[in-house]
Design an enzyme around this catalytic site. Structure first.
Site, PDB file in Angstrom:
ATOM      1  N   SER A  60     -66.588  41.986  32.655  1.00 27.78           N
ATOM      2  CA  SER A  60     -65.427  42.391  33.777  1.00 27.78           C
ATOM      3  C   SER A  60     -65.641  43.620  34.523  1.00 27.78           C
ATOM      4  O   SER A  60     -65.740  43.780  35.582  1.00 27.78           O
ATOM      5  CB  SER A  60     -64.172  42.420  32.922  1.00 27.78           C
ATOM      6  OG  SER A  60     -63.215  43.167  33.768  1.00 27.78           O
ATOM      7  N   SER A  61     -66.174  44.660  33.649  1.00 20.48           N
ATOM      8  CA  SER A  61     -66.510  45.927  34.206  1.00 20.48           C
ATOM      9  C   SER A  61     -67.657  45.823  35.374  1.00 20.48           C
ATOM     10  O   SER A  61     -67.626  46.290  36.326  1.00 20.48           O
ATOM     11  CB  SER A  61     -66.693  47.119  33.459  1.00 20.48           C
ATOM     12  OG  SER A  61     -65.513  47.253  32.677  1.00 20.48           O
ATOM     13  N   TRP A  66     -63.747  54.104  17.541  1.00 24.16           N
ATOM     14  CA  TRP A  66     -64.008  53.325  18.814  1.00 24.16           C
ATOM     15  C   TRP A  66     -65.744  53.422  19.196  1.00 24.16           C
ATOM     16  O   TRP A  66     -66.052  52.681  19.981  1.00 24.16           O
ATOM     17  CB  TRP A  66     -63.437  54.052  20.082  1.00 24.16           C
ATOM     18  CG  TRP A  66     -63.912  55.181  20.667  1.00 24.16           C
ATOM     19  CD1 TRP A  66     -64.182  56.533  20.180  1.00 24.16           C
ATOM     20  CD2 TRP A  66     -64.839  55.187  21.875  1.00 24.16           C
ATOM     21  NE1 TRP A  66     -64.804  57.239  20.946  1.00 24.16           N
ATOM     22  CE2 TRP A  66     -65.240  56.566  21.889  1.00 24.16           C
ATOM     23  CE3 TRP A  66     -64.973  54.652  22.693  1.00 24.16           C
ATOM     24  CZ2 TRP A  66     -65.904  57.140  22.858  1.00 24.16           C
ATOM     25  CZ3 TRP A  66     -65.751  54.777  23.788  1.00 24.16           C
ATOM     26  CH2 TRP A  66     -66.350  56.261  23.984  1.00 24.16           C
ATOM     27  N   GLU A  68     -69.814  57.067  30.761  1.00 28.27           N
ATOM     28  CA  GLU A  68     -68.512  56.536  30.458  1.00 28.27           C
ATOM     29  C   GLU A  68     -67.296  57.477  30.781  1.00 28.27           C
ATOM     30  O   GLU A  68     -66.398  57.097  31.494  1.00 28.27           O
ATOM     31  CB  GLU A  68     -68.455  55.835  29.445  1.00 28.27           C
ATOM     32  CG  GLU A  68     -66.969  55.432  28.821  1.00 28.27           C
ATOM     33  CD  GLU A  68     -66.539  54.230  29.715  1.00 28.27           C
ATOM     34  OE1 GLU A  68     -67.404  53.511  30.505  1.00 28.27           O
ATOM     35  OE2 GLU A  68     -65.091  53.744  29.447  1.00 28.27           O
ATOM     36  N   HIS A  98     -56.591  52.146  18.870  1.00 27.27           N
ATOM     37  CA  HIS A  98     -56.027  53.173  19.784  1.00 27.27           C
ATOM     38  C   HIS A  98     -57.313  53.818  20.809  1.00 27.27           C
ATOM     39  O   HIS A  98     -57.192  53.682  22.124  1.00 27.27           O
ATOM     40  CB  HIS A  98     -55.261  54.584  19.229  1.00 27.27           C
ATOM     41  CG  HIS A  98     -55.042  55.463  19.994  1.00 27.27           C
ATOM     42  ND1 HIS A  98     -53.982  55.546  20.619  1.00 27.27           N
ATOM     43  CD2 HIS A  98     -55.591  56.921  20.176  1.00 27.27           C
ATOM     44  CE1 HIS A  98     -53.629  56.832  21.374  1.00 27.27           C
ATOM     45  NE2 HIS A  98     -54.758  57.573  21.000  1.00 27.27           N
ATOM     46  N   LYS A 115     -65.663  71.623  42.038  1.00 28.60           N
ATOM     47  CA  LYS A 115     -64.467  70.851  42.352  1.00 28.60           C
ATOM     48  C   LYS A 115     -63.149  71.372  42.183  1.00 28.60           C
ATOM     49  O   LYS A 115     -62.485  71.458  43.109  1.00 28.60           O
ATOM     50  CB  LYS A 115     -64.545  69.393  41.421  1.00 28.60           C
ATOM     51  CG  LYS A 115     -65.669  68.514  41.880  1.00 28.60           C
ATOM     52  CD  LYS A 115     -65.475  67.099  41.433  1.00 28.60           C
ATOM     53  CE  LYS A 115     -66.243  65.999  41.945  1.00 28.60           C
ATOM     54  NZ  LYS A 115     -65.873  64.753  42.070  1.00 28.60           N
ATOM     55  N   ASP A 127     -60.185  42.430  52.779  1.00 33.33           N
ATOM     56  CA  ASP A 127     -60.343  42.362  51.283  1.00 33.33           C
ATOM     57  C   ASP A 127     -61.638  42.956  50.649  1.00 33.33           C
ATOM     58  O   ASP A 127     -62.281  43.370  51.454  1.00 33.33           O
ATOM     59  CB  ASP A 127     -60.170  40.656  51.028  1.00 33.33           C
ATOM     60  CG  ASP A 127     -59.573  40.643  49.561  1.00 33.33           C
ATOM     61  OD1 ASP A 127     -59.905  41.245  48.617  1.00 33.33           O
ATOM     62  OD2 ASP A 127     -58.884  39.707  49.533  1.00 33.33           O
ATOM     63  N   ARG A 154     -61.305  65.204  12.043  1.00 35.13           N
ATOM     64  CA  ARG A 154     -60.915  63.850  12.462  1.00 35.13           C
ATOM     65  C   ARG A 154     -61.086  62.547  11.651  1.00 35.13           C
ATOM     66  O   ARG A 154     -61.855  62.580  10.670  1.00 35.13           O
ATOM     67  CB  ARG A 154     -61.800  63.526  13.960  1.00 35.13           C
ATOM     68  CG  ARG A 154     -61.953  64.413  14.848  1.00 35.13           C
ATOM     69  CD  ARG A 154     -63.011  63.917  15.725  1.00 35.13           C
ATOM     70  NE  ARG A 154     -62.814  62.805  16.645  1.00 35.13           N
ATOM     71  CZ  ARG A 154     -63.419  62.379  17.569  1.00 35.13           C
ATOM     72  NH1 ARG A 154     -64.886  62.910  18.024  1.00 35.13           N
ATOM     73  NH2 ARG A 154     -63.102  61.231  18.352  1.00 35.13           N
ATOM     74  N   SER A 177     -58.413  64.623  44.782  1.00 33.77           N
ATOM     75  CA  SER A 177     -58.997  65.209  46.243  1.00 33.77           C
ATOM     76  C   SER A 177     -58.174  64.388  47.425  1.00 33.77           C
ATOM     77  O   SER A 177     -58.428  64.614  48.648  1.00 33.77           O
ATOM     78  CB  SER A 177     -60.360  64.626  46.326  1.00 33.77           C
ATOM     79  OG  SER A 177     -60.944  65.267  45.340  1.00 33.77           O
ATOM     80  N   HIS A 181     -71.501  58.819  27.556  1.00 37.21           N
ATOM     81  CA  HIS A 181     -71.229  59.797  28.278  1.00 37.21           C
ATOM     82  C   HIS A 181     -70.907  59.653  29.611  1.00 37.21           C
ATOM     83  O   HIS A 181     -70.020  60.209  30.282  1.00 37.21           O
ATOM     84  CB  HIS A 181     -72.225  61.177  27.899  1.00 37.21           C
ATOM     85  CG  HIS A 181     -71.366  62.465  28.190  1.00 37.21           C
ATOM     86  ND1 HIS A 181     -70.648  62.963  27.382  1.00 37.21           N
ATOM     87  CD2 HIS A 181     -71.322  62.991  29.393  1.00 37.21           C
ATOM     88  CE1 HIS A 181     -70.072  64.129  27.803  1.00 37.21           C
ATOM     89  NE2 HIS A 181     -70.390  63.962  29.334  1.00 37.21           N
ATOM     90  N   THR A 231     -68.616  70.399  38.229  1.00 36.40           N
ATOM     91  CA  THR A 231     -67.278  70.267  37.931  1.00 36.40           C
ATOM     92  C   THR A 231     -66.403  71.588  38.279  1.00 36.40           C
ATOM     93  O   THR A 231     -65.252  71.445  38.885  1.00 36.40           O
ATOM     94  CB  THR A 231     -67.127  69.971  36.355  1.00 36.40           C
ATOM     95  OG1 THR A 231     -67.871  69.070  35.963  1.00 36.40           O
ATOM     96  CG2 THR A 231     -65.599  69.623  36.026  1.00 36.40           C
ATOM     97  N   TYR A 274     -67.664  60.061  32.880  1.00 34.55           N
ATOM     98  CA  TYR A 274     -67.481  60.302  33.952  1.00 34.55           C
ATOM     99  C   TYR A 274     -67.046  58.900  34.852  1.00 34.55           C
ATOM    100  O   TYR A 274     -66.426  59.079  36.165  1.00 34.55           O
ATOM    101  CB  TYR A 274     -68.784  60.750  34.736  1.00 34.55           C
ATOM    102  CG  TYR A 274     -69.046  62.186  34.010  1.00 34.55           C
ATOM    103  CD1 TYR A 274     -68.347  63.439  34.505  1.00 34.55           C
ATOM    104  CD2 TYR A 274     -69.979  62.448  32.951  1.00 34.55           C
ATOM    105  CE1 TYR A 274     -68.459  64.605  33.889  1.00 34.55           C
ATOM    106  CE2 TYR A 274     -70.074  63.298  32.010  1.00 34.55           C
ATOM    107  CZ  TYR A 274     -69.117  64.577  32.570  1.00 34.55           C
ATOM    108  OH  TYR A 274     -69.441  65.585  32.071  1.00 34.55           O
ATOM    109  N   HIS A 290     -75.756  65.411  23.347  1.00 36.81           N
ATOM    110  CA  HIS A 290     -74.759  66.637  22.824  1.00 36.81           C
ATOM    111  C   HIS A 290     -73.609  66.078  21.673  1.00 36.81           C
ATOM    112  O   HIS A 290     -72.965  66.504  21.133  1.00 36.81           O
ATOM    113  CB  HIS A 290     -74.229  67.262  23.994  1.00 36.81           C
ATOM    114  CG  HIS A 290     -73.203  66.509  24.645  1.00 36.81           C
ATOM    115  ND1 HIS A 290     -72.985  66.965  26.109  1.00 36.81           N
ATOM    116  CD2 HIS A 290     -72.376  65.605  24.619  1.00 36.81           C
ATOM    117  CE1 HIS A 290     -72.240  66.103  26.749  1.00 36.81           C
ATOM    118  NE2 HIS A 290     -71.831  65.333  25.755  1.00 36.81           N
ATOM    119  N   HIS A 291     -73.729  64.512  21.736  1.00 42.32           N
ATOM    120  CA  HIS A 291     -72.820  64.094  20.642  1.00 42.32           C
ATOM    121  C   HIS A 291     -73.387  64.149  19.477  1.00 42.32           C
ATOM    122  O   HIS A 291     -72.852  63.615  18.681  1.00 42.32           O
ATOM    123  CB  HIS A 291     -72.287  62.646  21.308  1.00 42.32           C
ATOM    124  CG  HIS A 291     -71.610  62.520  22.522  1.00 42.32           C
ATOM    125  ND1 HIS A 291     -70.172  62.651  22.611  1.00 42.32           N
ATOM    126  CD2 HIS A 291     -71.955  62.404  23.714  1.00 42.32           C
ATOM    127  CE1 HIS A 291     -69.670  62.728  23.856  1.00 42.32           C
ATOM    128  NE2 HIS A 291     -70.759  62.472  24.469  1.00 42.32           N
TER     129      HIS A 291
END
Lengths: 640, 155
Positions: free
Chosen positions: A171-172, A140, A257, A76, A333, A105, A452, A270, A255, A330, A259, A304-305
């Site tokens: 790919s990314s 994950w 990731e 998941h 925004k 293109d 968790r 926006s 982290h 943040t 963003y 911070h993780h």
């Protein structure tokens, strides 16, 4: 006889339509491929989420065993991040970015197709782990040494995870390079960087983030692969390795990731808010610079993780401070979006509903984010359901809501039709209620200590009631997405009658027909300001509206935009040729990964290296073929 | 540049909150000496069960209401999984693991530390009220993760 002939002809026609999709290098088609693949995965990974919610609905349930629960939990998370959120973003990069910058293109159309096919094959490879009964089960985040040692995670499950993610990572990275070059090089004349639409800015920043963050994951995954296959000891404490290194490598990627996932949806918000408030984005340069600041700071917050790892008080304090700092851009925004809506003539069409809800849920997820940044508080919350509530508010509440806003907003550019407003309203409200009913009570059980990644809990904990509410919410949320599918089917059965500019839009994609012709712009437009089309339509303080209507009316009247044979191209337009090579190279790459997975198993072990070799051969000759294939058809081909 | 009064209020408030947070962390860390978990040493996971103090896991009375609890976390149990101390005692938990990463979080206190193979984790908690304090493994460790728990009984 005649009937048979017709049927044969139809079959022939259908096959060629299939070939067209398999070989397409058109960013609009690739966007649609990306879109539907990710939506199918959203439903599949959402289904896994529902399985978990059934298991947790009541204490001491035995709907899933712990092994299955752990697999479902891992898949998941992994699939939602890498096979839903990222490619769904990529879908809108493809659908919107070239149109918004006035390009025909992307910079590398075949590389674009390669990105899609390796995403598809890599994710299919990972999903196939369920068929072999060995789905990955280390979460994950795949913390070493649980993930890196065959002693603690036997079977090929973690190999599927490791090698599948490598293919998705390639790919990314290819996609990020492509969009970086596209945005830097292919903007219409007059579109300086500060005149770029904010969405395009966010995509540019995201591309840079992917290019800088993914190598860290790639290196970490290679180290896990080496530990698992070749008995290296990067993460093996029994021989002097250190599993904490994986945590650093993973979160230095992990982290940013977050963003990577959230900046493009912020860009969609926006775009949608100004359009439906009929006001320019308030303080657009601030929104852009806030995005840059977020991207920059995101590389200084990873620990911070890891507050409970034991890095010591000084690193913990520094990472707490940098994490709080990221709250400022943040917040900028959020306030700018509010100011955009303030005093605007608001038109709550479905995209606007989703975008406004996303702003509200960003506030929810953002506030809890600052709470975790406080180290002592984090000791109470770490790995509890409170964290689950926090990131689901960000990932589902903000990212998926904004992407759904994008779906309703850009659907005319995908299919030339507007999605039904009434079904859209139902879809929105059920999604909104479902999201909050699912994720808000998670704060309560989390603060009450529910951890968790536990497959069940005892009745004495008293978490049963809220968990039942969460499960009901999750089902509402899941069923609500069926409305989107119904809406799409219903809409696609109607004729494509959407006008070029159904929302009275501000940016260049609304100057061309819906859906756009294969060449997008017959004449590349000239840009005079950030809201390029708005200025041409209505002017602003400095520019008068264009004397003549700048919709590309001449092209609108060209009869063939739904049947783009090459003979009908406007003069001077060269389009990239369809190509099989991206598909072939992606297949070879995935075969290499699959062969490596086989090599790790007992039964298929001997087949492993031959298949890796075959994959390498296909990739090598595929790249040769790709290299020698002319990218653009010759002039003569047009004439003929 | 003219700034709305409300907007200025929120900007100042946000800035103040940040400054307060950072000052709080600095005071906590440097002046009050708030104990955060940090590795108290290294231990070879291969010889964990023969290395003191982990050769004899359990509770040790250090005198003056102070105790040390030596706990081994392994897949998937804590050893020991229950200790008893009188009200008012301060317990230092010394933890290590021979296999994968585990966690140790003590409900109702601020004690939360990862137990990493190769490292000794240490965390201290004070028990001023009688009752049972559950501790659980909160770092995902595989199949039996949900079975890893223990408790402190305070009488």
């Amino acid at each position: 006889m005649a009937e048979a002939a017709i049927r044969l002809e139809q079959a022939e026609y259908r096959r060629s339509a299939l070939v067209e999709w398999l070989t397409t290098v058109d960013h609009k088609k690739i966007g649609i491929l990306y879109y539907w693949t990710s939506i199918v995965y959203l439903l599949l990974a959402g289904f896994l989420g529902l399985l978990m919610r059934i298991q947790l609905a009541q204490p001491d349930m035995h709907f899933l065993g712990p092994k299955t629960y752990n697999e479902v939990m891992t898949m998941h998370g992994t699939m939602m991040i890498f096979a839903v959120a990222m490619p769904l973003n990529a879908a809108f990069f493809n659908i919107a970015v070239p149109l918004m910058i006035g390009a025909r293109d992307v910079a590398f159309p075949r590389l674009n197709a390669f990105s899609y096919w390796s995403f598809l094959f890599g994710s299919l490879l990972m999903w196939s782990s369920f068929l072999f009964g060995h789905a990955p089960d280390a979460g994950w985040f795949g913390y070493a040494n649980l993930s890196s040692s065959r002693l603690y995670s036997a079977g090929p499950g973690l190999d599927f995870w490791d090698l599948g993610l490598q293919v998705l990572g390639i790919s990314s990275i290819a996609g990020a390079l492509n969009f970086f070059v596209t945005i830097v090089n292919m903007r219409a004349p007059g579109m300086s960087l500060m005149r770029m639409p904010v969405y395009v800015w966010m995509v540019l920043i995201t591309a840079i983030l992917i290019l800088l963050a993914f190598p860290s994951l790639t290196v970490g995954l290679f180290m896990i692969m080496f530990d698992r296959y070749f008995n290296t000891n990067f993460f093996n404490p029994l021989h002097g390795g250190d599993p904490v290194i994986w945590q650093h490598l993973f979160w230095i990627f992990g982290h940013p990731e977050v963003y990577i996932l959230v900046l493009p949806p912020m860009g969609i918000i926006s775009e949608v808010l100004p359009t439906f408030s009929r006001k320019p984005l308030f303080g657009a340069p601030f929104v852009i610079f806030a995005g840059i600041a977020i991207a920059f700071l995101s590389f200084f917050v990873w620990a911070h993780h890891m507050f409970t790892v034991g890095l010591g008080p000084v690193p913990n304090a520094l990472f707490a401070a940098s994490t709080m700092l990221i709250g400022i851009p943040t917040g900028v925004k959020v306030f700018n979006w509010l100011a955009t809506m303030w005093g605007g003539s608001l038109d709550f069409k479905t995209p606007m509903k989703f975008a406004a809800a996303a702003v509200w849920m960003l506030m929810m997820g953002g506030v809890t984010g600052v709470m975790h940044a406080t180290v002592p508080l984090d000791y109470q919350q770490q790995d509890s359901y409170f964290i689950v509530a926090h990131f689901h508010y960000v990932i589902f509440g903000v990212i998926v809501s904004a992407l759904l806003a994008g779906t309703y907003y850009w659907f005319p550019k995908m299919y030339g039709r507007l999605l039904d407003e009434r079904l859209g309203t139902w879809h929105f409200w059920l999604t909104f209620i479902g999201t909050n009913l699912t994720f808000f009570p998670m704060h309560f059980v989390g603060l009450d200590g529910m951890p968790r990644r536990y497959f069940t809990y005892s009745a004495e904990t008293g978490w049963g009631t809220w968990n039942l509410v969460i499960t009901i919410g999750a089902f509402i949320l899941g069923l609500a997405q069926v409305l989107l599918l119904i809406n799409v089917v219903k809409t696609l059965r109607q004729p494509a009658t959407a006008s070029a500019d159904p929302w009275d839009g501000r940016t260049l994609e609304w100057t061309i027909p819906s859906p756009p012709p294969v060449y997008n712009f017959a004449v590349i437009p000239t840009v005079r300001g950030r809201d390029a089309y708005w200025i041409e339509k209505y002017g602003d303080g400095h520019h008068a509206p264009a004397a003549t209507d700048t919709t590309q009316r001449r092209e609108v009247h060209e009869p063939h935009h739904d049947n783009p044979g090459h003979g009908t191209l406007p003069p001077g337009v060269h389009l990239p040729k369809p190509s099989w090579w991206p598909l072939i190279v992606s297949a070879g790459l995935t075969a290499m990964a699959a062969g490596m997975i086989m090599y790790g198993t007992e039964t298929l072990g001997p087949l492993g290296f031959p298949i890796v070799g075959l994959g390498t051969f296909v990739v090598f000759f595929g790249l040769l073929g790709w290299h020698f294939e002319p990218a653009i058809e010759h002039e003569e081909a047009h004439v003929a | 540049m003219r700034v709305e009064a409300y907007e200025r209020f929120f900007m100042i408030l946000a800035a103040l909150l940040l400054v307060l947070g950072i000052v709080g962390i600095a005071i906590g860390a440097l002046v009050a000496g708030v104990h955060v978990p940090s590795p108290a040493g290294r231990v070879d996971p291969r010889t964990l069960t023969t290395t003191p103090p982990f050769d004899q896991p359990g509770l040790r009375d250090l005198g003056g209401g102070k105790y040390e609890a030596v706990v081994i976390a392994r897949a998937w149990q804590f050893q020991p999984d229950q200790i008893e101390v009188p009200v008012g005692s301060t317990v230092t938990f010394t933890l290590a693991t021979p296999d994968v990463i585990h966690g140790f979080v003590l409900t109702g206190t601020n004690a939360n530390v990862m137990v990493i193979p190769g490292q000794i984790a240490q965390v201290t908690a004070r028990f001023d009220r009688p009752g049972e304090y559950l501790w659980v493994c909160h770092e995902y460790c595989g199949f039996g993760h949900h079975q890893m728990f223990g408790k402190v009984v305070v009488r």
